[in-house]
Design a protein around this motif. Structure first.
Motif, PDB file in Angstrom:
ATOM      1  N   VAL A  14       0.837  -1.204   0.000  1.00  0.00           N
ATOM      2  CA  VAL A  14       0.000   0.000   0.000  1.00  0.00           C
ATOM      3  C   VAL A  14       0.870   1.252   0.000  1.00  0.00           C
ATOM      4  O   VAL A  14       0.652   2.185  -0.793  1.00  0.00           O
ATOM      5  CB  VAL A  14      -0.942  -0.005   1.231  1.00  0.00           C
ATOM      6  CG1 VAL A  14      -1.664   1.334   1.360  1.00  0.00           C
ATOM      7  CG2 VAL A  14      -1.938  -1.138   1.131  1.00  0.00           C
ATOM      8  N   VAL A  59      -7.179   6.097   2.710  1.00  0.00           N
ATOM      9  CA  VAL A  59      -6.796   4.857   2.021  1.00  0.00           C
ATOM     10  C   VAL A  59      -6.766   3.729   3.044  1.00  0.00           C
ATOM     11  O   VAL A  59      -6.150   3.863   4.103  1.00  0.00           O
ATOM     12  CB  VAL A  59      -5.412   4.983   1.350  1.00  0.00           C
ATOM     13  CG1 VAL A  59      -5.001   3.667   0.703  1.00  0.00           C
ATOM     14  CG2 VAL A  59      -5.410   6.106   0.318  1.00  0.00           C
ATOM     15  N   ASP A  60      -7.437   2.629   2.744  1.00  0.00           N
ATOM     16  CA  ASP A  60      -7.428   1.485   3.653  1.00  0.00           C
ATOM     17  C   ASP A  60      -6.079   0.783   3.627  1.00  0.00           C
ATOM     18  O   ASP A  60      -5.332   0.863   2.643  1.00  0.00           O
ATOM     19  CB  ASP A  60      -8.524   0.495   3.268  1.00  0.00           C
ATOM     20  CG  ASP A  60      -9.869   0.861   3.888  1.00  0.00           C
ATOM     21  OD1 ASP A  60      -9.918   1.832   4.680  1.00  0.00           O
ATOM     22  OD2 ASP A  60     -10.868   0.190   3.577  1.00  0.00           O
ATOM     23  N   ASP A  64      -5.356  -2.147   3.133  1.00  0.00           N
ATOM     24  CA  ASP A  64      -5.202  -3.249   2.167  1.00  0.00           C
ATOM     25  C   ASP A  64      -5.564  -2.803   0.754  1.00  0.00           C
ATOM     26  O   ASP A  64      -5.857  -3.637  -0.103  1.00  0.00           O
ATOM     27  CB  ASP A  64      -6.073  -4.442   2.574  1.00  0.00           C
ATOM     28  CG  ASP A  64      -7.563  -4.115   2.567  1.00  0.00           C
ATOM     29  OD1 ASP A  64      -7.917  -2.926   2.436  1.00  0.00           O
ATOM     30  OD2 ASP A  64      -8.379  -5.050   2.701  1.00  0.00           O
ATOM     31  N   THR A  65      -5.520  -1.479   0.518  1.00  0.00           N
ATOM     32  CA  THR A  65      -5.910  -0.936  -0.784  1.00  0.00           C
ATOM     33  C   THR A  65      -4.684  -0.409  -1.529  1.00  0.00           C
ATOM     34  O   THR A  65      -3.955   0.442  -1.019  1.00  0.00           O
ATOM     35  CB  THR A  65      -6.930   0.205  -0.609  1.00  0.00           C
ATOM     36  OG1 THR A  65      -8.097  -0.321   0.020  1.00  0.00           O
ATOM     37  CG2 THR A  65      -7.309   0.806  -1.950  1.00  0.00           C
ATOM     38  N   TYR A  85     -13.191   0.824  -7.469  1.00  0.00           N
ATOM     39  CA  TYR A  85     -12.538  -0.283  -6.777  1.00  0.00           C
ATOM     40  C   TYR A  85     -12.754  -1.594  -7.505  1.00  0.00           C
ATOM     41  O   TYR A  85     -13.816  -1.850  -8.065  1.00  0.00           O
ATOM     42  CB  TYR A  85     -13.098  -0.446  -5.357  1.00  0.00           C
ATOM     43  CG  TYR A  85     -13.107   0.814  -4.535  1.00  0.00           C
ATOM     44  CD1 TYR A  85     -11.948   1.571  -4.389  1.00  0.00           C
ATOM     45  CD2 TYR A  85     -14.257   1.254  -3.907  1.00  0.00           C
ATOM     46  CE1 TYR A  85     -11.951   2.723  -3.646  1.00  0.00           C
ATOM     47  CE2 TYR A  85     -14.273   2.407  -3.152  1.00  0.00           C
ATOM     48  CZ  TYR A  85     -13.116   3.148  -3.023  1.00  0.00           C
ATOM     49  OH  TYR A  85     -13.121   4.293  -2.284  1.00  0.00           O
ATOM     50  N   GLN A 107     -11.976   3.003   1.160  1.00  0.00           N
ATOM     51  CA  GLN A 107     -10.860   2.294   0.529  1.00  0.00           C
ATOM     52  C   GLN A 107      -9.897   3.267  -0.141  1.00  0.00           C
ATOM     53  O   GLN A 107      -8.685   3.152  -0.005  1.00  0.00           O
ATOM     54  CB  GLN A 107     -11.374   1.293  -0.501  1.00  0.00           C
ATOM     55  CG  GLN A 107     -12.174   0.149   0.100  1.00  0.00           C
ATOM     56  CD  GLN A 107     -13.663   0.417   0.084  1.00  0.00           C
ATOM     57  OE1 GLN A 107     -14.103   1.570   0.134  1.00  0.00           O
ATOM     58  NE2 GLN A 107     -14.453  -0.641   0.021  1.00  0.00           N
ATOM     59  N   CYS A 108     -10.424   4.247  -0.887  1.00  0.00           N
ATOM     60  CA  CYS A 108      -9.571   5.255  -1.528  1.00  0.00           C
ATOM     61  C   CYS A 108     -10.452   6.397  -2.012  1.00  0.00           C
ATOM     62  O   CYS A 108     -10.977   6.342  -3.123  1.00  0.00           O
ATOM     63  CB  CYS A 108      -8.776   4.646  -2.683  1.00  0.00           C
ATOM     64  SG  CYS A 108      -7.608   5.809  -3.456  1.00  0.00           S
ATOM     65  N   ALA A 146      -8.309   1.659  -7.856  1.00  0.00           N
ATOM     66  CA  ALA A 146      -7.585   1.069  -6.735  1.00  0.00           C
ATOM     67  C   ALA A 146      -8.069  -0.369  -6.566  1.00  0.00           C
ATOM     68  O   ALA A 146      -9.240  -0.671  -6.820  1.00  0.00           O
ATOM     69  CB  ALA A 146      -7.813   1.862  -5.454  1.00  0.00           C
ATOM     70  N   SER A 147      -7.171  -1.246  -6.159  1.00  0.00           N
ATOM     71  CA  SER A 147      -7.557  -2.634  -5.894  1.00  0.00           C
ATOM     72  C   SER A 147      -7.574  -2.848  -4.385  1.00  0.00           C
ATOM     73  O   SER A 147      -6.694  -2.379  -3.670  1.00  0.00           O
ATOM     74  CB  SER A 147      -6.589  -3.608  -6.558  1.00  0.00           C
ATOM     75  OG  SER A 147      -5.280  -3.437  -6.047  1.00  0.00           O
ATOM     76  N   VAL A 148      -8.603  -3.533  -3.917  1.00  0.00           N
ATOM     77  CA  VAL A 148      -8.791  -3.736  -2.484  1.00  0.00           C
ATOM     78  C   VAL A 148      -8.669  -5.207  -2.146  1.00  0.00           C
ATOM     79  O   VAL A 148      -8.862  -6.081  -2.991  1.00  0.00           O
ATOM     80  CB  VAL A 148     -10.169  -3.201  -2.030  1.00  0.00           C
ATOM     81  CG1 VAL A 148     -10.326  -1.744  -2.414  1.00  0.00           C
ATOM     82  CG2 VAL A 148     -11.312  -4.010  -2.634  1.00  0.00           C
TER      83      VAL A 148
END
Length: 474
Positions: free
Chosen positions: A47, A129-130, A132-133, A160, A203-204, A255-257
């Motif tokens: 991340v 931003v999480d 894991d994102t 996402y 997440q973003c 973004a990928s989570v």
């Protein structure tokens, strides 16, 4: 003499570049990034690496580690300190700070609010931003460009998608494919509604600091996020919308989570999301978060809930009527019953094709039909569990329940199966006690009602299948 003049010219040139760079940094907007991190040792490095490789770096990054029992803090601490990156001859600088706030009873909300207090007075925008994102390399620049393009925007969320699972096994791959399809359908619905985003997901998302401060003033809150909501992102999005700001989904930023790789974890996440949404939809709920059933941001939520109710009714009715008809040898197959599943497959396939970076598994998930149907049954179970918890008034810490599920503990996710088996057994027993004349009468009413309901449902699916995606990819 010539060398002296050349040195002087190079010095003047560097001085001009430094002045231009300083002027650029002074004039541009500032972005503070906050990453709430709870047991994210497996993902936090990726991340941070993604954020530090952005074409437009955030001006500061605060990692707020909370309630963690793993190595998250120590992994993140390796990135602490100043960093810089050059993109298209522009120098961007940032500094990473890592905080371990220990035990935090407010969980993610507490971590977000802690980060907000660190940056609220010095920056124009808040980037959440999480842990894991992983943001696409251009995500921050694209979010900034879009939010600056319209002063009415109070917040904008990236598109996402769920990353491929790190663990092996059929279950993880199946659940990942289902979540990717679920996210894709949700994002496409928002993109085609004027890019109006019902939920600025944590997440973003890039949020206006002015909007966050106005939310605090308007709602008499000491912080932007409140602890008495199951879905802090949804509530904040409603509050921002109430102030007259727009809440949007980006047309480009991605973004990928991290996905849920077990049935327990998926159940914990989905029940919390559903329960929190109900909490906002239903009037007169918790303290300062009253339900707002007619709020514009909740129209999609009501639509999703209505669709889920129809899905539950049609599927259970079909299984019940089919079993009942077979029990008295009264079932006659009509090819027209193949139309609804065929339309569903085409709709799922169209959504799968619209996924940017789609894989063969995404296409197969939609095309084979059975995996998508099984995943829908899982979602129906989550839906029923959430509404049951709400109506029974069960006071459960759904944050803790999700965390417990992700650790592999708990068996609540099996409850829908247990209830289904018990209810089915009761219905079978009651059916067998009825005389054939009454059984035939029930079937003569039940099947036509199901025909009509299924026709309406199929018409809505067909409408979604044929609608123009306007070049959007999810």
């Amino acid at each position: 003499m010539t060398a002296h003049i050349q040195d002087r010219m190079e010095s003047d040139y560097l001085s001009v570049l430094q002045q231009e760079e300083h002027q650029h940094e002074t004039n541009r907007t500032t972005i503070a990034c906050v990453i709430p991190a709870y047991n994210e040792e497996a993902s936090i490095a990726e991340v941070l690496q993604a954020l530090l490789m952005q074409t437009r770096l955030p001006d500061v990054i605060h990692v707020v580690v909370n309630n963690s029992t793993d190595e998250t803090f120590y992994v993140a601490r390796e990135f602490a300190g100043p960093h810089q990156n050059v993109y298209q001859d522009t120098m961007y600088r940032t500094e990473v700070f890592v905080h371990d706030i220990g035990t935090n009873k407010d969980k993610k909300v507490g971590a977000l609010n802690y980060g907000f207090t660190q940056v609220c007075d010095d920056y124009d925008y808040f980037l959440g931003v999480d842990g894991d994102t992983v943001a696409d390399r251009h995500a921050v620049a694209q979010l900034e460009e879009e939010i600056l393009s319209d002063p009415r925007i109070g917040g904008i969320s990236a598109i996402y998608t769920v990353a491929e699972p790190q663990t092996r096994g059929f279950t993880a791959k199946f659940l990942t494919a289902g979540q990717r399809a679920q996210f894709a359908a949700f994002n496409m619905d928002n993109l085609l509604r004027g890019r109006n985003m019902a939920v600025l997901g944590g997440q973003c998302s890039l949020l206006s600091m002015e909007a966050l401060k106005n939310v605090m003033i308007d709602n008499r809150q000491s912080t932007p996020w409140v602890k008495d909501s199951e879905v802090e992102d949804s509530l904040l999005s409603l509050q921002i919308k109430n102030l007259g700001y727009a809440t949007k989904i980006s047309a480009r930023a991605r973004a990928s989570v991290g996905g849920m790789n077990t049935l327990r974890a998926l159940d914990g996440q989905q029940v919390k999301w559903n329960y929190g949404a109900i909490d906002l939809m239903w009037p007169g709920q918790r303290s300062n978060t009253p339900g707002q059933p007619l709020h514009p941001n909740l129209r999609l939520r009501w639509s999703e809930n209505a669709s889920m109710v129809i899905n539950i009714l049609t599927r259970i009715s079909f299984i019940t009527l089919l079993a009942a008809s077979l029990s008295i040898h009264a079932y006659v197959f009509y090819p027209l019953w193949l139309i609804p599943p065929i339309v569903a497959v085409i709709l799922n396939l169209r959504i799968a094709v619209s996924i940017q970076g789609k894989t063969g598994k995404d296409i197969a998930f939609a095309l084979v039909a059975l995996p998508a149907e099984i995943y829908l049954w899982l979602r129906m179970g989550h839906f029923v569990r959430a509404w049951a918890k709400f109506f029974t008034g069960a006071q459960t810490d759904n944050w803790a329940a999700q965390a417990q599920a992700e650790r592999g503990s708990g068996s609540a996710y099996l409850m829908p199966v247990v209830v289904f088996v018990v209810v089915s057994a009761g219905m079978v027993f009651a059916w067998l006690q009825l005389p054939v004349s009454i059984q035939s009468g029930i079937l003569s009413i039940g099947w036509p009602v199901l025909y009509i309901t299924t026709m309406v449902q199929t018409a809505f699916m067909l409408r979604k299948t044929l609608r123009n995606h306007h070049g959007f990819h999810v």
